[in-house]
Every structure is written in C-alpha cells, then in structure tokens.
Design an enzyme around this catalytic site. Structure first.
Site, mmCIF file in Angstrom:
data_model
loop_
_atom_site.group_PDB
_atom_site.id
_atom_site.type_symbol
_atom_site.label_atom_id
_atom_site.label_comp_id
_atom_site.label_asym_id
_atom_site.label_seq_id
_atom_site.Cartn_x
_atom_site.Cartn_y
_atom_site.Cartn_z
ATOM 1 N N SER A 2 20.754 -39.434 -14.295
ATOM 2 C CA SER A 2 19.475 -38.717 -14.295
ATOM 3 C C SER A 2 19.538 -37.446 -15.138
ATOM 4 O O SER A 2 18.578 -36.687 -15.170
ATOM 5 C CB SER A 2 19.090 -38.360 -12.853
ATOM 6 N N GLY A 26 16.024 -36.262 -2.824
ATOM 7 C CA GLY A 26 15.600 -37.251 -3.799
ATOM 8 C C GLY A 26 14.370 -37.989 -3.328
ATOM 9 O O GLY A 26 13.547 -37.489 -2.564
ATOM 10 N N GLU A 34 0.824 -1.205 0.000
ATOM 11 C CA GLU A 34 0.000 0.000 0.000
ATOM 12 C C GLU A 34 0.861 1.258 0.000
ATOM 13 O O GLU A 34 0.574 2.232 -0.710
ATOM 14 C CB GLU A 34 -0.930 0.034 1.225
#
Lengths: 321, 321
Positions: free
Chosen positions: A170, A255, A53
């Site tokens: 991965s 993980g 504000e």
C-alpha cells in the site's frame, strides 16, 4: 453597523489553532476590535487554559475599554480553580459590545454568560457566523450533544477504491502532498485510532511528521478485543469512544475492517477521502460490510464539504447528514 | 494577423457534431471566414459524406472567394466515387488562405492536400489548435495510428469504488444527470460493448434515451466466447476490436470483468468515471485483475482531463498516458 462579520471570521480562524488540544474545553477564538482595528487576539490554549477571551484581553490591555469583542462561543459564566469567568473579565475590562456566534451548551454557562454581560450594560449580538462556528468547534459540540468525540474517517484510495494490492502493498497509493496533509489532520485531533490488523501489519507511529508540529503527537488508540501495546490505549468496540476522556476529535485511520465498523455503528461525522489518479484492480477494498440494506439507503447521507488538489491526488471532504 | 485561433476553436467544435458517425472518415470541422465574419460552416456528415469543407463551401457560395478556411484536418487530395477532393474544391472556390490544425495521416493525402493548395497560390498556416484537434478527432487518428478504435471505458461507482451491492443491486448508484450524460456519450460512439455477465444480468438496450438523439443508437458488441444474441455483434477478446470495421470510437460499458480485460490488454484510452456521493461497503468492485505488477507501475498512467458536477455526482474524465 454594530458589528462586522469579517472580525468573526478572524475569531473563527483563530479558534482552529487550538483544535485537537483543548478538550474537554471548547477551542474558542476571540478578537477585540477598537475603532475598526484589532487590538487583541486570543484562542484557547493547549489543555484548555487560558481561555481565548483572557488571552485577547491580556493583549488589548486598556484598549479593550469601549471596544467590541468577537467570540466564537458565549463567554463562560463559571469561576473555576483554573481561572476566573470570562464574562466577568470582559465586563471588568469595559467592553462596550459583545458579538458571539453560539451559545455555550455547557449548563454552567448556557445563557448565563450573556445575561451577566447584558446586566453589566454591554450590548450583545448573537448568531453571527453560527454555522461556521458549529464546524469550527465541532468536537466540543459533538461531545456535548452526543456524548462522544467528533469522528473523522480517513481513507486513501485508488480511483477504483482500493487501499492495497492483493499482497498488501500500500506504499504508496497517494503522493507526498496528500501524506503531509494527513499529518496536518493528525495534529488537529486529540487521538488517532487504528484496528488490530493495521497495527500488526504497519506498526504505525501515528506521529505528526511536519516541521514545527512534532509535539502534536495525538494519543494512540487501538481497536481490539485483545491487549493494548505499550504507549497505546485500547477500546474493544467503536461505541466505547464515548469513554475516551479528553478526546473531542478522533481520527480513524484504518484499516478497512475498522473503518467499516465505525460506519456500521453510525459513528463517522466526516470523511477525508484522498484519491490517487491510479487504478489498482484486484486488491484490498477500502470498506467491507458497512451494514447497508438497500442501495436507496446509501443516498443522501454524505455531502461534499470541500474538494482540493493535493499534488496529483484529489482530496474530498464529506460531511455526514 | 494572418489568422484567428478562435475560428479554429469554432471548427473544432463543429467537428464534434459528427463524432461517432463518420467512420472510417475523420470527423472534420470547417469554418470559412471573410472580413472577420463566418460565411460558411461545415462538418463531416453521417456516413462520412459530404465532407466538412464541401458543406462549408456550399453555405459560403461566392463569399468564399478571397476568404480564409479553417479546417481541423488537411483537406483530402484524393477523388473518390463519393465526391471530389476537398483540396480541389477549396482551390476552385478561390480561398485565399487555409488554416489547418493537423496533417491528414491518410497516405492518399498526407501532405498532398496542402501541396496542391500551396501550388494553387493559397497561403497555408498549419499546426493551429493541433493538440485540441488530436482530441477532437481521436477516433480517426487512433484507428490510423494503432489500427484500432479509440476506447472509452465507463465506470459508475460509489465513493468506495463499488458498482453493485453483494446481491447485484446496482440501480441506481448514480443519479439522473449522470445517466443522461452517459447516454450523450453513447451518441458519440459508433459502438458500445458489454461483457457476457452484464448482458445476461441486465439485458441492456444500450440505446440513446435522449430526446432528439434516439436515432443515434450505436452498434452493440458482446464480449463473449459464446454466441452473439440477435442484433448484437460479438468479439471473443479485446484485441479483436481492431477488426470492427466502421468503428473508430468504442464505449466499453461493463461489467467489471470486461473492464478489467480491456485495461489488462492496455486498450483503454479514456476513462469516464461517474461517482456518486455514497458508500456501499461490501459489494461488487469496479475492477478485478488488471494485470498490475507493483504499485509503482500504477502511477503516471492517467491524467485528469476534465471534471464536473452532474447533479449530486461527480464526473471525472481521465486520459491514458
């Protein structure tokens, strides 16, 4: 028409700019509208001050007189050493009407901000965009309601739910668009957590590798019963997230064992599921034991909140409950 | 305009009515159009006869004279004991124009059907809706090209890729809408295959439990090195699907070992992935060893062909290649 919900949508959008950087303050958004024109915009600044504000009023200056203020949360009623109460600022600026989405659950304000403005002769409209506001300021509200951060669990899997090959490979399952999106998510969290296994295997930097957002590096938390590494904080158990001061949004990145322990503890509010259009077969599963009793108990816990294409991958966002 | 592709879309749609019931014949669709009105519709009937063109001409009667025939496959040029050549039937009926999607790879026709019609003074348009026709008659074309059925692998998983809890509980992961859809898929296949483990555990009926389609029960194949059960055929290895006479569409329904053996052999053309919005954690994975070398080799093999909501579940259809 006393108000236009599209201006609240603007304020909600602005509120997201502060997400992950305002704790313990809420990430509020504010728009000041005079004669159907936006004359001031504000959002809670990093560290929590100035408030939305104050920022919007500073932009609006004299145009705030007789205008309508749209704020995602009830303006604060308490003066702090760091600044005046927003309710007072709005009243002094001569705002004619205040539209808010939610009441502030902070006991120092909780209804007092609205009462003070009403007493000053300002027209009050409440509950505009309330559901969206609960999403937009979920971290602050979860901290207030449950005494802990809002937790997002990120999973990046193949179609068959694998997060790595049997040898641990991965990189990469998901594509560059998914990874960029995951970095953007990091920038919206005060802290990121990984488990000991992921830390040992990947030595993840957990930084935000997006141009212009490099300074957004969240705090790094390790889930371990052992020592934390330099530059890392540690917790020994998921329930200890309650004690992470200044963290209202926590991103759990991996993980499988860490993800499972948060799910087992019922401490996941949002699931970010990045899925690549590949099959891996044998390999590392995304999740281990999550404490599921019967299959029937698995149903009705998650609802799809968002779904989008990211390059060849698909992102699905699920919300708990 | 010599032809309107929307009529070919009608013919392609009709061709699906025969899918899974016409082998070794192709599931052809045919529409005959006179003055922009459909005057005859046909599709290959169960068992392979009558052919689509014969059925459409029988409906069109005299209206076929001067009309345009849309056929998803080149009309056959060979007379068989079971019926006349469709090329002759179309010529005799006085068709003025023939629009086809694909040439018939059957060496008894392969271009001869079109040549005979061209010789009869009929205008020929080819390659209209060819890509869609390759999908629509995929079973027949795969059998012709690769000497084996078109194989669809069905997987029904949780978001984390599980098909059962650790104790084997798998009823139900997906909801009734998904299961009804899976029954509809059964009706579109000449045969369904499961592995020995699934057979022993579930004693699956593999019938079509949909009102009006109960007679569509496909042949049941067991993948086993042992004996087949009564009412079941058997193969000992996925490569033996080549020898399944009269099977141009094979649905592989489970379990994980069977699914993996088909993927390992490169014998899956289409993946039907039903996903429930649940997490299971520890449990039975959808797939075991699929023979993947490196992660990079997993990419680029599957493309999303269709995606839809089925109740709370999501169906994704992937195509190989």
């Amino acid at each position: 028409m006393t108000h236009d919900p599209r201006f609240m949508a603007c304020a909600l959008s602005l509120s997201q700019r502060g997400r992950g950087r305002t704790a313990p303050n809420p990430n509020v958004g504010c728009v000041i509208v005079a004669a159907n024109h936006v004359v001031g915009r504000g959002w809670t600044q990093p560290g929590g001050r100035p408030h939305a504000e104050a920022m919007a009023l500073a932009e609006a200056r004299g145009a705030a007189r007789g205008a309508t203020a749209y704020v995602t949360l009830e303006p604060c009623a308490h003066v702090s050493p760091r600044g005046p109460a927003c309710a007072d600022l709005l009243a002094e600026a001569g705002i004619a009407r205040l539209v808010v989405a939610l009441r502030d659950p902070d006991p120092r304000t909780d209804g007092l901000g609205l009462a003070r403005l009403r007493d000053a002769g300002i027209e009050i409209v409440t509950d505009v965009g309330a559901a969206e506001a609960r999403e937009a300021m979920g971290g602050f509200l979860t901290r207030r309601r449950l005494g802990r951060p809002f937790v997002t669990l990120k999973l990046a899997t193949s179609l068959d739910g694998r997060i790595a090959r049997p040898d641990g490979e991965s990189r990469w399952i998901t594509g560059p668009e998914s990874r960029a999106h995951a970095h953007l998510e990091r920038a919206r969290h005060e802290a990121i957590l990984v488990g000991r296994g992921t830390f040992a295997a990947d030595q993840p930097r957990l930084d935000v590798r997006l141009a212009g957002l490099e300074d957004r590096a969240p705090r790094r938390i390790l889930l371990t019963r052992g020592e934390a590494a330099p530059g890392w904080e540690r917790i020994a158990d998921p329930t200890e997230i309650a004690g992470l001061d200044g963290v209202d949004h926590l991103l759990v990145e991996g993980g499988a064992e860490t993800a499972s322990s948060f799910l087992r503890a019922g401490l996941v509010d949002r699931l970010l599921l990045y899925r690549a259009p590949i099959l891996i077969g044998s390999g590392k599963a995304a999740l281990g034991d999550i404490g599921l009793g019967r299959l029937a108990d698995a149903h009705g816990r998650w609802r799809l909140a968002e779904s989008r294409q990211l390059g060849s991958d698909r992102l699905e966002v699920y919300r708990a409950g």
